[in-house]
Design a protein around this motif. Structure first.
Motif, PDB file in Angstrom:
ATOM      1  N   ASP A  86      15.919 -50.880   0.306  1.00  0.00           N
ATOM      2  CA  ASP A  86      16.481 -50.407  -0.831  1.00  0.00           C
ATOM      3  C   ASP A  86      15.661 -49.459  -1.831  1.00  0.00           C
ATOM      4  OD1 ASP A  86      19.217 -51.244  -0.178  1.00  0.00           O
ATOM      5  OD2 ASP A  86      18.280 -53.049  -0.450  1.00  0.00           O
ATOM      6  N   ASP A 111      29.386 -53.774  -7.964  1.00  0.00           N
ATOM      7  CA  ASP A 111      30.316 -54.766  -7.953  1.00  0.00           C
ATOM      8  C   ASP A 111      30.102 -55.652  -6.409  1.00  0.00           C
ATOM      9  OD1 ASP A 111      31.860 -54.113 -10.392  1.00  0.00           O
ATOM     10  OD2 ASP A 111      32.299 -52.353  -9.020  1.00  0.00           O
ATOM     11  N   ASP A 112      28.905 -55.320  -5.999  1.00  0.00           N
ATOM     12  CA  ASP A 112      28.526 -56.120  -4.861  1.00  0.00           C
ATOM     13  C   ASP A 112      27.723 -57.290  -5.064  1.00  0.00           C
ATOM     14  OD1 ASP A 112      27.858 -57.174  -2.110  1.00  0.00           O
ATOM     15  OD2 ASP A 112      27.443 -55.077  -1.298  1.00  0.00           O
ATOM     16  N   PRO A 113      28.418 -58.618  -4.864  1.00  0.00           N
ATOM     17  CA  PRO A 113      27.336 -59.856  -5.076  1.00  0.00           C
ATOM     18  C   PRO A 113      26.195 -60.097  -4.172  1.00  0.00           C
ATOM     19  CG  PRO A 113      29.527 -60.469  -4.083  1.00  0.00           C
ATOM     20  CD  PRO A 113      29.701 -58.998  -4.510  1.00  0.00           C
ATOM     21  N   ALA A 114      26.397 -59.187  -3.115  1.00  0.00           N
ATOM     22  CA  ALA A 114      24.975 -59.243  -2.360  1.00  0.00           C
ATOM     23  C   ALA A 114      24.009 -58.402  -2.830  1.00  0.00           C
ATOM     24  CB  ALA A 114      25.436 -58.902  -0.872  1.00  0.00           C
ATOM     25  N   VAL A 115      24.312 -57.534  -3.626  1.00  0.00           N
ATOM     26  CA  VAL A 115      23.186 -56.599  -4.534  1.00  0.00           C
ATOM     27  C   VAL A 115      22.781 -57.284  -5.688  1.00  0.00           C
ATOM     28  CG1 VAL A 115      22.717 -54.324  -5.393  1.00  0.00           C
ATOM     29  CG2 VAL A 115      24.431 -54.604  -3.507  1.00  0.00           C
ATOM     30  N   ARG A 136      23.721 -48.927   0.056  1.00  0.00           N
ATOM     31  CA  ARG A 136      24.824 -50.130  -0.382  1.00  0.00           C
ATOM     32  C   ARG A 136      26.098 -49.614  -0.628  1.00  0.00           C
ATOM     33  NH1 ARG A 136      22.525 -55.600   0.250  1.00  0.00           N
ATOM     34  NH2 ARG A 136      20.366 -55.127   0.218  1.00  0.00           N
ATOM     35  N   GLY A 137      26.402 -48.188  -0.875  1.00  0.00           N
ATOM     36  CA  GLY A 137      27.664 -47.765  -1.061  1.00  0.00           C
ATOM     37  C   GLY A 137      27.881 -47.657  -2.709  1.00  0.00           C
ATOM     38  N   ASP A 184      30.091 -48.597  -4.740  1.00  0.00           N
ATOM     39  CA  ASP A 184      30.424 -49.817  -5.473  1.00  0.00           C
ATOM     40  C   ASP A 184      29.255 -50.915  -5.422  1.00  0.00           C
ATOM     41  OD1 ASP A 184      32.903 -48.597  -5.882  1.00  0.00           O
ATOM     42  OD2 ASP A 184      33.564 -49.421  -3.811  1.00  0.00           O
ATOM     43  N   TRP A 185      28.035 -50.605  -5.319  1.00  0.00           N
ATOM     44  CA  TRP A 185      27.188 -51.444  -5.501  1.00  0.00           C
ATOM     45  C   TRP A 185      26.927 -52.419  -6.685  1.00  0.00           C
ATOM     46  CZ3 TRP A 185      23.314 -51.592  -8.984  1.00  0.00           C
ATOM     47  CH2 TRP A 185      23.074 -50.562  -9.787  1.00  0.00           C
ATOM     48  N   GLN A 216      25.052 -59.622 -13.086  1.00  0.00           N
ATOM     49  CA  GLN A 216      26.562 -59.490 -13.373  1.00  0.00           C
ATOM     50  C   GLN A 216      27.202 -59.230 -14.505  1.00  0.00           C
ATOM     51  OE1 GLN A 216      27.516 -62.761 -10.771  1.00  0.00           O
ATOM     52  NE2 GLN A 216      26.637 -62.145  -9.044  1.00  0.00           N
TER      53      GLN A 216
END
Length: 226
Positions: free
Chosen positions: A127, A70-74, A64-65, A67-68, A81
């Motif tokens: 994942d 801060d990713d609302p899809a993660v 996911r990278g 910055d996962w 959050q």
């Protein structure tokens, strides 16, 4: 002069007195044994949590990278959050830079466990399933075990009674799950754990099937600290 019970508080000691049928000396032995078993579980629980968060983080970075967090899809739940927000705020209060590594360490066990919860099923397949080095495995099984470990960890951390829990099963599950995450981590547990020398491998408490009263198993008495 304050007594041992005064030092603990009557409420804290009452559970042990009930198990010991109001035998103060036996209740004190049970309390000591509870502390010894809790201490023996600290290291394995520590290694499980550290391995889980680091292995999961590396996998999520890969899929996911970086910055996962801060990713609302993660992180799709308000709880997840808010954990990230609170951890960043805490690091800021502690005058830390808030690096990714610091965030991984600051986020609590509840957060990491939540990644395997029902609301995060989207993270299972590609994942997070691959972080467990084992065959057939279902997400809800991991989620259930992590919930059990979290409860045990919290009781240990807050000096609560653990003698009534299925400790043999909990310890076996800790070792198994840690081994799926990291052979090196489970090797450390096996090399350093004092659990096998302290836990007698027999029931500590028994429940009378007629009265429902919980008491000390007679067979465990020789294993309790004097």
């Amino acid at each position: 002069m304050p007594t041992f019970e005064d030092a603990l508080s009557a409420d804290r000691f009452s559970t042990y007195r009930l198990w010991a049928a109001q035998d103060h000396a036996l209740a004190r032995r049970l309390y000591t044994f509870n502390v010894q078993l809790s201490a023996a579980l600290y290291g394995p629980l520590h290694m499980l949590e550290v391995a889980l968060r680091n292995v999961a983080d590396r996998r999520l970075i890969a899929t996911r990278g970086v910055d996962w967090m801060d990713d609302p899809a993660v992180l799709v739940t308000p709880y997840q959050q808010s954990c990230v927000t609170k951890s960043r705020e805490q690091l800021k209060r502690d005058r830390k830079a808030g690096t990714h590594g610091q965030m991984v360490a600051e986020l609590n066990f509840g957060f990491w466990s939540s990644l395997f919860g029902r609301q995060s099923t989207h993270l299972w397949g590609n994942d997070l399933r691959p972080i467990f080095q084992t065959g057939k495995l279902q997400r809800h099984s991991i989620a259930s075990q992590l919930s059990d470990f979290r409860g045990l960890r919290n009781r240990v951390a807050h000096y609560e009674p653990i003698l009534a829990l299925p400790l043999a099963q909990r310890y076996a599950d800790i070792v198994t799950l840690t081994g799926w995450l990291s052979p090196s981590a489970v090797a450390w547990i096996n090399d350093t754990s004092t659990w096998p020398t302290i836990y007698p491998g027999i029931p500590i408490l028994v429940v009378d099937p007629t009265t429902g009263v919980t008491s000390v198993a007679p067979s465990v008495l020789p294993h309790l600290p004097a």
